[in-house]
Design a protein around this motif. Structure first.
Motif, PDB file in Angstrom:
ATOM      1  N   PHE A 160      -3.586   9.089 -21.969  1.00  0.00           N
ATOM      2  CA  PHE A 160      -3.085   7.549 -21.941  1.00  0.00           C
ATOM      3  C   PHE A 160      -2.347   6.301 -21.910  1.00  0.00           C
ATOM      4  CE2 PHE A 160      -6.392   9.103 -26.018  1.00  0.00           C
ATOM      5  CZ  PHE A 160      -7.320   9.614 -24.914  1.00  0.00           C
ATOM      6  N   VAL A 161      -1.244   7.742 -21.968  1.00  0.00           N
ATOM      7  CA  VAL A 161       0.207   6.764 -21.758  1.00  0.00           C
ATOM      8  C   VAL A 161       0.230   6.642 -19.914  1.00  0.00           C
ATOM      9  CG1 VAL A 161       2.667   7.254 -20.861  1.00  0.00           C
ATOM     10  CG2 VAL A 161       1.679   8.117 -23.218  1.00  0.00           C
ATOM     11  N   ALA A 162      -0.389   7.393 -19.285  1.00  0.00           N
ATOM     12  CA  ALA A 162      -0.459   6.855 -18.003  1.00  0.00           C
ATOM     13  C   ALA A 162      -1.613   5.713 -17.451  1.00  0.00           C
ATOM     14  CB  ALA A 162      -0.710   7.965 -16.657  1.00  0.00           C
ATOM     15  N   LEU A 163      -2.517   5.455 -18.157  1.00  0.00           N
ATOM     16  CA  LEU A 163      -3.316   5.058 -18.066  1.00  0.00           C
ATOM     17  C   LEU A 163      -3.349   3.527 -19.014  1.00  0.00           C
ATOM     18  CD1 LEU A 163      -6.333   4.373 -17.592  1.00  0.00           C
ATOM     19  CD2 LEU A 163      -7.111   5.180 -19.923  1.00  0.00           C
ATOM     20  N   ALA A 164      -2.400   3.430 -19.678  1.00  0.00           N
ATOM     21  CA  ALA A 164      -2.031   2.147 -20.273  1.00  0.00           C
ATOM     22  C   ALA A 164      -0.862   1.418 -19.564  1.00  0.00           C
ATOM     23  CB  ALA A 164      -0.836   2.210 -21.986  1.00  0.00           C
ATOM     24  N   LEU A 165       0.058   2.536 -19.070  1.00  0.00           N
ATOM     25  CA  LEU A 165       1.114   1.820 -17.447  1.00  0.00           C
ATOM     26  C   LEU A 165       0.263   1.174 -16.511  1.00  0.00           C
ATOM     27  CD1 LEU A 165       3.265   3.996 -17.649  1.00  0.00           C
ATOM     28  CD2 LEU A 165       3.720   2.332 -19.045  1.00  0.00           C
ATOM     29  N   ASP A 166      -0.303   2.184 -15.779  1.00  0.00           N
ATOM     30  CA  ASP A 166      -1.246   1.978 -14.522  1.00  0.00           C
ATOM     31  C   ASP A 166      -2.605   2.596 -14.212  1.00  0.00           C
ATOM     32  OD1 ASP A 166      -1.607   0.776 -11.710  1.00  0.00           O
ATOM     33  OD2 ASP A 166       0.236  -0.208 -12.050  1.00  0.00           O
ATOM     34  N   ARG A 167      -3.544   1.949 -13.995  1.00  0.00           N
ATOM     35  CA  ARG A 167      -4.249   2.902 -13.907  1.00  0.00           C
ATOM     36  C   ARG A 167      -3.986   3.400 -12.625  1.00  0.00           C
ATOM     37  NH1 ARG A 167     -10.368   3.578 -15.095  1.00  0.00           N
ATOM     38  NH2 ARG A 167      -9.750   1.975 -16.803  1.00  0.00           N
ATOM     39  N   ARG A 168      -3.825   2.969 -11.668  1.00  0.00           N
ATOM     40  CA  ARG A 168      -3.118   3.214 -10.156  1.00  0.00           C
ATOM     41  C   ARG A 168      -1.973   5.068 -10.085  1.00  0.00           C
ATOM     42  NH1 ARG A 168      -2.126  -1.913  -7.654  1.00  0.00           N
ATOM     43  NH2 ARG A 168      -0.732  -2.111  -9.242  1.00  0.00           N
ATOM     44  N   ILE A 169      -1.196   4.355 -10.792  1.00  0.00           N
ATOM     45  CA  ILE A 169      -0.860   5.326 -11.422  1.00  0.00           C
ATOM     46  C   ILE A 169      -0.699   7.019 -11.675  1.00  0.00           C
ATOM     47  CG2 ILE A 169       1.614   6.226 -12.682  1.00  0.00           C
ATOM     48  CD1 ILE A 169       2.478   3.925 -12.585  1.00  0.00           C
ATOM     49  N   ALA A 170      -1.918   6.376 -12.820  1.00  0.00           N
ATOM     50  CA  ALA A 170      -2.704   7.531 -13.440  1.00  0.00           C
ATOM     51  C   ALA A 170      -3.549   8.566 -12.522  1.00  0.00           C
ATOM     52  CB  ALA A 170      -3.907   7.388 -14.684  1.00  0.00           C
ATOM     53  N   SER A 171      -4.366   7.190 -11.607  1.00  0.00           N
ATOM     54  CA  SER A 171      -5.464   7.845 -10.502  1.00  0.00           C
ATOM     55  C   SER A 171      -4.193   8.825  -9.536  1.00  0.00           C
ATOM     56  CB  SER A 171      -6.021   7.042  -9.765  1.00  0.00           C
ATOM     57  OG  SER A 171      -7.097   7.627  -8.693  1.00  0.00           O
ATOM     58  N   ALA A 172      -2.782   8.654  -9.240  1.00  0.00           N
ATOM     59  CA  ALA A 172      -2.222   9.328  -7.981  1.00  0.00           C
ATOM     60  C   ALA A 172      -1.589  10.418  -8.305  1.00  0.00           C
ATOM     61  CB  ALA A 172      -1.373   8.620  -7.673  1.00  0.00           C
ATOM     62  N   LEU A 173      -1.613  10.483  -9.929  1.00  0.00           N
ATOM     63  CA  LEU A 173      -1.085  11.639 -11.015  1.00  0.00           C
ATOM     64  C   LEU A 173      -2.454  13.032 -11.712  1.00  0.00           C
ATOM     65  CD1 LEU A 173       1.831  10.447 -13.564  1.00  0.00           C
ATOM     66  CD2 LEU A 173       1.987  11.882 -11.421  1.00  0.00           C
ATOM     67  N   GLY A 174      -3.453  12.671 -10.793  1.00  0.00           N
ATOM     68  CA  GLY A 174      -4.252  13.339 -10.866  1.00  0.00           C
ATOM     69  C   GLY A 174      -4.437  13.387 -12.770  1.00  0.00           C
ATOM     70  N   LEU A 175      -4.939  12.623 -13.215  1.00  0.00           N
ATOM     71  CA  LEU A 175      -5.356  12.403 -14.588  1.00  0.00           C
ATOM     72  C   LEU A 175      -6.328  11.972 -15.165  1.00  0.00           C
ATOM     73  CD1 LEU A 175      -1.762  11.574 -15.625  1.00  0.00           C
ATOM     74  CD2 LEU A 175      -1.885  13.702 -16.008  1.00  0.00           C
ATOM     75  N   ARG A 176      -6.654  11.651 -13.390  1.00  0.00           N
ATOM     76  CA  ARG A 176      -8.988  10.948 -13.734  1.00  0.00           C
ATOM     77  C   ARG A 176      -8.708   9.705 -14.737  1.00  0.00           C
ATOM     78  NH1 ARG A 176     -12.220  16.973 -14.384  1.00  0.00           N
ATOM     79  NH2 ARG A 176     -13.928  14.294 -14.548  1.00  0.00           N
ATOM     80  N   PRO A 177      -8.201   8.729 -13.923  1.00  0.00           N
ATOM     81  CA  PRO A 177      -8.304   7.254 -15.914  1.00  0.00           C
ATOM     82  C   PRO A 177      -9.137   6.809 -15.918  1.00  0.00           C
ATOM     83  CG  PRO A 177      -7.848   6.221 -13.306  1.00  0.00           C
ATOM     84  CD  PRO A 177      -8.079   8.231 -13.760  1.00  0.00           C
ATOM     85  N   ARG A 178     -10.693   7.057 -15.299  1.00  0.00           N
ATOM     86  CA  ARG A 178     -11.803   7.219 -16.058  1.00  0.00           C
ATOM     87  C   ARG A 178     -12.168   7.463 -16.806  1.00  0.00           C
ATOM     88  NH1 ARG A 178     -16.826   6.103 -11.686  1.00  0.00           N
ATOM     89  NH2 ARG A 178     -15.520   4.743 -11.559  1.00  0.00           N
ATOM     90  N   LEU A 179     -11.668   9.271 -16.587  1.00  0.00           N
ATOM     91  CA  LEU A 179     -12.310  10.290 -17.865  1.00  0.00           C
ATOM     92  C   LEU A 179     -10.904   9.372 -19.253  1.00  0.00           C
ATOM     93  CD1 LEU A 179     -14.075  12.793 -18.669  1.00  0.00           C
ATOM     94  CD2 LEU A 179     -11.863  13.644 -18.153  1.00  0.00           C
ATOM     95  N   ALA A 180     -10.366   9.749 -18.617  1.00  0.00           N
ATOM     96  CA  ALA A 180      -9.776   8.974 -19.919  1.00  0.00           C
ATOM     97  C   ALA A 180      -9.774   7.876 -20.651  1.00  0.00           C
ATOM     98  CB  ALA A 180      -7.694   9.247 -19.666  1.00  0.00           C
ATOM     99  N   GLN A 181     -10.399   7.026 -19.913  1.00  0.00           N
ATOM    100  CA  GLN A 181     -10.636   5.513 -20.816  1.00  0.00           C
ATOM    101  C   GLN A 181     -12.379   5.717 -21.627  1.00  0.00           C
ATOM    102  OE1 GLN A 181      -9.572   2.766 -20.429  1.00  0.00           O
ATOM    103  NE2 GLN A 181     -11.219   1.500 -21.937  1.00  0.00           N
ATOM    104  N   ALA A 182     -12.632   6.473 -20.865  1.00  0.00           N
ATOM    105  CA  ALA A 182     -13.617   7.383 -21.612  1.00  0.00           C
ATOM    106  C   ALA A 182     -13.425   7.700 -23.003  1.00  0.00           C
ATOM    107  CB  ALA A 182     -14.348   8.322 -20.918  1.00  0.00           C
ATOM    108  N   ALA A 183     -12.792   9.021 -22.659  1.00  0.00           N
ATOM    109  CA  ALA A 183     -12.240   9.426 -24.496  1.00  0.00           C
ATOM    110  C   ALA A 183     -11.305   9.154 -25.411  1.00  0.00           C
ATOM    111  CB  ALA A 183     -11.532  10.508 -24.035  1.00  0.00           C
ATOM    112  N   LEU A 184     -10.672   7.544 -24.682  1.00  0.00           N
ATOM    113  CA  LEU A 184     -10.350   6.608 -25.268  1.00  0.00           C
ATOM    114  C   LEU A 184     -11.256   5.612 -26.245  1.00  0.00           C
ATOM    115  CD1 LEU A 184      -7.522   5.988 -26.713  1.00  0.00           C
ATOM    116  CD2 LEU A 184      -7.608   3.479 -24.416  1.00  0.00           C
TER     117      LEU A 184
END
Length: 285
Positions: A160-184
Motif C-alpha cells: 500500500f505504501v509503495a502504491l501510494a508513492l508510485d505504481r511503477r515503484i511498486a511494480s519494480a519491487l515486485g509488490l503487484r500494484p494491481r493486486l494491492a489496489q484490489a485489496a485496498l
C-alpha cells in the motif's frame, strides 16, 4: 447540585446502548484503519459511491425477506468488481467508472423501491443507520470484520505504501500494484458494509473520513495515524450516543456529526498552535 461523571455515562448501563457503543467502537477502529488509506489515496468518492451502491442489494433483500446486510454486501462487492471491469475493458478512468456505476446502482435501487408495493423498510434506517438496534450477533460480525480489516491492512502495509508513492515503484519491487489496489478497494468495501448498520449509507463516509482527517495534522507516520484515527472515531461514537440520548436526536447522524466536529476542532487547534509557534519564532528574530 454537583456534576457526576458517573451520572453522565449512566445510560450505558442499558444493554442496547452498551451494545451500540461496543459495535460503534468496532466500526470506528475499522474505519480509522481503512479511512487513513482513503485519505492518503484520495478515495473518498469511492467510499461514497459504494455506500450508495449498496441500495439495490438492501432493497432487493428487503423485498425478498433476506438478510439486509448480506444483500448490501453483495451489491457493494458487485460494484467493486464492476469498477475494475470498466477500467480494464472499457478503458475508462477510475473516477469515470465510479461515477457511472454510482448512478446506475442508485437508479436500480430507487426503481426496486418504487416498484415494490410491499417495501416497508424505513428509509431513514437505510440512509442513517440504526446503531441502537445492534444485537449480539451483529457484534460478532463487526468483530470479525474489524479483525479481518486490520489483518489485511497490516499484511498489505508495504504494498500500500509503495502504491501510494508510485505504481511503477511498486511494480519494480515486485509488490503487484494491481493486486494491492484490489485489496485496498476490498478494504473500503468491507468498511462501508460493516459501517452500514451503525451510520447508514448516507453518513458512512463521514465516519470513514472524519477521524482520519482529524488525525492527519498530528502525525505523519501511517500506523500512528491509524491508531489516533481509531481513537478519535471511538470518541465520536461515545459523544454521538450521549448527544443522541440527552438531546433526543438520531443516533447515527449524531455519531457522524460528532466525527465531523472532532475533525474541525482538530484542524482549528492545529492552526492555533501553528500560529502561536509562528508568533514566537518571529519574536525571536
Amino acid at each position: 447540585m454537583t456534576f457526576s461523571p458517573s451520572a453522565l455515562f449512566a445510560p450505558f448501563a442499558l444493554d442496547f446502548l452498551s451494545r451500540a457503543l461496543i459495535g460503534g467502537s468496532l466500526v470506528a477502529v475499522l474505519c480509522g484503519v481503512v479511512g487513513t488509506w482513503v485519505v492518503i489515496r484520495g478515495m473518498a468518492f469511492l467510499g461514497e459511491a459504494l455506500a450508495h451502491g449498496m441500495l439495490p442489494g438492501v432493497a432487493l433483500a428487503t423485498v425478498l425477506s433476506l438478510p439486509v446486510l448480506a444483500g448490501g454486501a453483495l451489491s457493494a462487492i458487485a460494484m467493486s468488481f464492476g469498477i475494475g471491469a470498466l477500467q480494464r475493458r472499457a478503458k475508462l478512468s477510475y473516477d469515470t467508472s465510479i461515477g457511472l456505476l454510482f448512478v446506475a446502482m442508485l437508479a436500480v435501487g430507487v426503481i426496486i423501491v418504487s416498484h415494490s408495493g410491499s417495501f416497508a423498510t424505513d428509509a431513514t434506517a437505510i440512509l442513517f443507520g440504526d446503531i441502537l438496534a445492534i444485537g449480539p450477533d451483529d457484534l460478532m460480525l463487526l468483530a470479525g470484520a474489524t479483525a479481518l480489516g486490520v489483518t489485511v491492512a497490516a499484511l498489505c502495509h508495504r504494498p500500500f505504501v509503495a502504491l501510494a508513492l508510485d505504481r511503477r515503484i511498486a511494480s519494480a519491487l515486485g509488490l503487484r500494484p494491481r493486486l494491492a489496489q484490489a485489496a485496498l478497494v476490498g478494504l473500503v468495501t468491507l468498511a462501508v458494509v460493516a459501517s452500514y448498520q451503525a451510520v447508514g449509507s448516507m453518513l458512512v463516509v463521514g465516519l470513514l473520513l472524519a477521524p482520519a482527517v482529524a488525525a492527519s495534522p498530528w502525525t505523519r507516520r501511517i500506523p500512528s495515524r491509524m491508531i489516533l484515527a481509531s481513537t478519535l472515531g471511538i470518541l465520536a461514537v461515545l459523544i454521538g450516543l450521549l448527544v443522541s440520548w440527552y438531546a433526543a436526536t438520531a443516533a447515527g447522524a449524531s455519531v457522524a456529526a460528532s466525527a465531523i466536529g472532532l475533525a474541525a476542532l482538530s484542524w482549528l487547534l492545529r492552526a492555533a498552535l501553528d500560529a502561536v509557534r509562528g508568533h514566537r519564532l518571529r519574536s525571536l528574530v
